[in-house]
Design a protein around this motif. Sequence first.
Motif, PDB file in Angstrom:
ATOM      1  N   ALA A  55       0.838  -1.210   0.000  1.00 27.41           N
ATOM      2  CA  ALA A  55       0.000   0.000   0.000  1.00 27.41           C
ATOM      3  C   ALA A  55       0.866   1.251   0.000  1.00 27.41           C
ATOM      4  CB  ALA A  55      -0.924  -0.014   1.229  1.00 27.41           C
ATOM      5  N   ALA A  58       2.304   1.700  -3.497  1.00 30.44           N
ATOM      6  CA  ALA A  58       1.277   2.045  -4.494  1.00 30.44           C
ATOM      7  C   ALA A  58       0.709   3.443  -4.244  1.00 30.44           C
ATOM      8  CB  ALA A  58       0.149   1.009  -4.437  1.00 30.44           C
ATOM      9  N   GLN A  59       0.615   3.813  -2.980  1.00 28.48           N
ATOM     10  CA  GLN A  59      -0.028   5.098  -2.638  1.00 28.48           C
ATOM     11  C   GLN A  59       0.720   6.290  -3.239  1.00 28.48           C
ATOM     12  OE1 GLN A  59       1.066   7.568  -0.022  1.00 28.48           O
ATOM     13  NE2 GLN A  59      -0.725   8.819  -0.584  1.00 28.48           N
ATOM     14  N   TRP A  62      -0.209   6.605  -6.790  1.00 26.37           N
ATOM     15  CA  TRP A  62      -1.639   6.961  -6.876  1.00 26.37           C
ATOM     16  C   TRP A  62      -1.829   8.451  -6.559  1.00 26.37           C
ATOM     17  CZ3 TRP A  62      -5.953   5.344  -8.888  1.00 26.37           C
ATOM     18  CH2 TRP A  62      -7.200   5.573  -8.306  1.00 26.37           C
ATOM     19  N   ARG A  70      -7.911   9.632 -10.951  1.00 24.02           N
ATOM     20  CA  ARG A  70      -8.435   8.800  -9.848  1.00 24.02           C
ATOM     21  C   ARG A  70      -9.955   8.719  -9.936  1.00 24.02           C
ATOM     22  NH1 ARG A  70      -4.527  11.736  -6.693  1.00 24.02           N
ATOM     23  NH2 ARG A  70      -6.167  13.030  -5.780  1.00 24.02           N
ATOM     24  N   VAL A 147      -1.228   5.831   3.933  1.00 20.58           N
ATOM     25  CA  VAL A 147      -1.813   4.484   4.043  1.00 20.58           C
ATOM     26  C   VAL A 147      -2.861   4.489   5.159  1.00 20.58           C
ATOM     27  CG1 VAL A 147      -1.366   2.051   4.538  1.00 20.58           C
ATOM     28  CG2 VAL A 147       0.294   3.403   3.210  1.00 20.58           C
ATOM     29  N   LEU A 169      -9.575   6.520  -1.338  1.00 14.69           N
ATOM     30  CA  LEU A 169      -8.962   6.389  -2.667  1.00 14.69           C
ATOM     31  C   LEU A 169      -9.099   7.690  -3.457  1.00 14.69           C
ATOM     32  CD1 LEU A 169     -10.177   2.750  -3.430  1.00 14.69           C
ATOM     33  CD2 LEU A 169      -7.821   3.460  -2.924  1.00 14.69           C
ATOM     34  N   CYS A 173      -5.222   8.165  -1.122  1.00 14.02           N
ATOM     35  CA  CYS A 173      -4.684   7.238  -0.120  1.00 14.02           C
ATOM     36  C   CYS A 173      -4.762   5.811  -0.637  1.00 14.02           C
ATOM     37  CB  CYS A 173      -5.503   7.313   1.172  1.00 14.02           C
ATOM     38  SG  CYS A 173      -5.457   8.937   1.962  1.00 14.02           S
ATOM     39  N   ALA A 174      -4.102   4.886   0.096  1.00 18.40           N
ATOM     40  CA  ALA A 174      -4.255   3.445  -0.134  1.00 18.40           C
ATOM     41  C   ALA A 174      -4.922   2.864   1.103  1.00 18.40           C
ATOM     42  CB  ALA A 174      -2.890   2.800  -0.340  1.00 18.40           C
ATOM     43  N   LEU A 199      -8.156  -0.313 -10.711  1.00 16.47           N
ATOM     44  CA  LEU A 199      -7.461   0.227  -9.534  1.00 16.47           C
ATOM     45  C   LEU A 199      -6.077  -0.429  -9.468  1.00 16.47           C
ATOM     46  CD1 LEU A 199      -8.240   2.135  -7.098  1.00 16.47           C
ATOM     47  CD2 LEU A 199      -8.353   0.032  -5.748  1.00 16.47           C
ATOM     48  N   LEU A 203      -3.293  -0.922  -3.903  1.00 14.96           N
ATOM     49  CA  LEU A 203      -4.040   0.201  -3.308  1.00 14.96           C
ATOM     50  C   LEU A 203      -5.153  -0.266  -2.391  1.00 14.96           C
ATOM     51  CD1 LEU A 203      -4.467   2.868  -6.089  1.00 14.96           C
ATOM     52  CD2 LEU A 203      -3.148   3.030  -3.985  1.00 14.96           C
ATOM     53  N   LEU A 204      -5.668  -1.455  -2.632  1.00 22.56           N
ATOM     54  CA  LEU A 204      -6.732  -1.975  -1.771  1.00 22.56           C
ATOM     55  C   LEU A 204      -6.444  -3.445  -1.490  1.00 22.56           C
ATOM     56  CD1 LEU A 204      -9.514  -1.590  -0.376  1.00 22.56           C
ATOM     57  CD2 LEU A 204     -10.576  -2.329  -2.513  1.00 22.56           C
TER      58      LEU A 204
END
Length: 482
Positions: A55, A58-59, A62, A70, A147, A169, A173-174, A199, A203-204
């Motif tokens: 996370a 990835a965050q 993102w 997004r 995160v 998201l 954020c993740a 996605l 991230l999730l």
Amino acid sequence: MLKDPSLLKQAALVGEHWIPADDTGIVVTNPATGETIGCVPSLGGAETEAAIKAADAAQKLWAAKTAKERSIILRRWYDLVIENADDLALILTLEQGKPLAEAKGEILYGASFIEWFAEEARRVYGDVIPGHAEDKRIVVIKQPIGVVAAITPWNFPNAMITRKAGPALAAGCAMVLKPAEQTPFSAIALAVLAQRAGLPDGLLSVITGPARAIGAVMTGSEKVRKLTFTGSTPVGVELMRQCAPTVKKLALELGGNAPFIVFDDADLDAAVEGAIISKFRNNGQTCVCANRIYVQSGVYEAFAQKLAAKLSTLKVGNGLEQDTIFGPLIDDKAIAKVEEHITDATSKGASLMCGGSVHALGGTFFEPTVLTGVTQDMAIASEETFGPVAPLFRFEEDADVVAMSNDTEFGLASYFYTRDLARAWMVGEQLEYGMVGINTGLISTAEAPFGGIKSSGLGREGSRYGIEEFIEIKYLCFGGIA
Ligand SMILES: NC(=O)C1=CN([C@@H]2O[C@H](COP(=O)(O)OP(=O)(O)OC[C@H]3O[C@@H](n4cnc5c(N)ncnc54)[C@H](OP(=O)(O)O)[C@@H]3O)[C@@H](O)[C@H]2O)C=CC1
Ligand SMILES: O=C(O)CCCC(=O)O
């Protein structure tokens, strides 16, 4: 039968890796029948650490995307939830028990948070503030908190996730999510659809397994900057304590003890309808459910009779059967709590107007119950029942009912019915709650701020305030501007 069986996935998602259930997995059962629906893996600290690491990586990518990028992915996720709403509702009913129509309602409600926050993603505005010195300029920017860890309950297995993941998201954020043990499949199905929506990996994550072990890593991690939790107050307090050493931002949606007040001048039929919606939504298993129904003397008997008469027409049964309005309670513990409150009240002088027992269907089906002659000294006045029991308290004066309503450690939702505008304002202002329904028993919507005060929690979900919970404010001070 699911139209798309791949949505009932017996695996958890750790970063980009799906981990299938093996024979040490957690068995998920249907509360209406006791039958096994499937299995999810029992993961722990190591997998939670791995999800947080994924996370974190990835965050950053993102957050660097534009808000519009997004937003487009979130909108696709929303579209897929809507396209698959029938399957998601079926999964929800199978693992949670609520009637299919109500489950479908939750899926649409849950989707509305993704839709709303896909839109809000593009409206996270900063500020330019008039400065204090000629050579300086003050600018405020808003950045994602980073995160986020989320822990969610079984009573709304879809919407409590989207109400957290949507804004997180959207803000950049993740999220690492631990769903409730009884209802993991709704969470996993949402993650499947999020992946299909594009996605990015990591991230999730959805981690299934023992709550304590997963919660300890989430709350202890330096990388996790926010914990968002919906559930019971004791667990919320414990998580708050665990988050203290790393000073995390917290959002806590905890228990309630909602008063529902019917004044003499109310439209009685509307009040009965509102009471049924508020008290019996999800069979009473909602933190905003009316827990104490205060009825003014002049309309007490009429209200009680109308309420009991209406309830007697509503069917208890398996949520998959047509016309079922009341499904099973989630488990035996829930039945025990309901029985305890009824026994306590009747032993102290309350009377059963209808219901009061486990339903003829057995299992965790319970008869919708109305208790009259309920008083403030009974356990039901101070504790959340989380079941289909409507306790009717009698009152005389406005000031008395406001005092009784506020006499609780909780402060989530409250409701009242009146036709008097001045009274509506006064009582609305005097009730010590985060939310007040006036002439309505249903207040929840993506557009409004959901949340409580006192022991009901911290923060707000939904609405334009909801995204702020996942944002840090940064002040940039520009000097030397001559
Ligand atoms: N505000 C609300 O919306 C809700 C309120 N409640 C209230 O709480 C009562 C009990 O319900 P219950 O389901 O037990 O609620 P809990 O608060 O125990 O559970 C909610 C979530 O927290 C997790 N959890 C529990 N203990 C810990 C822990 N020590 N560390 C980290 N996570 C934890 C649970 O995981 P797991 O499922 O794996 O145990 C679940 O995901 C209900 O009767 C009702 O009164 C319950 C649900 C929702
Ligand atoms: O916390 C709960 O009990 C679920 C909230 C349901 C709602 O959003 O109305």
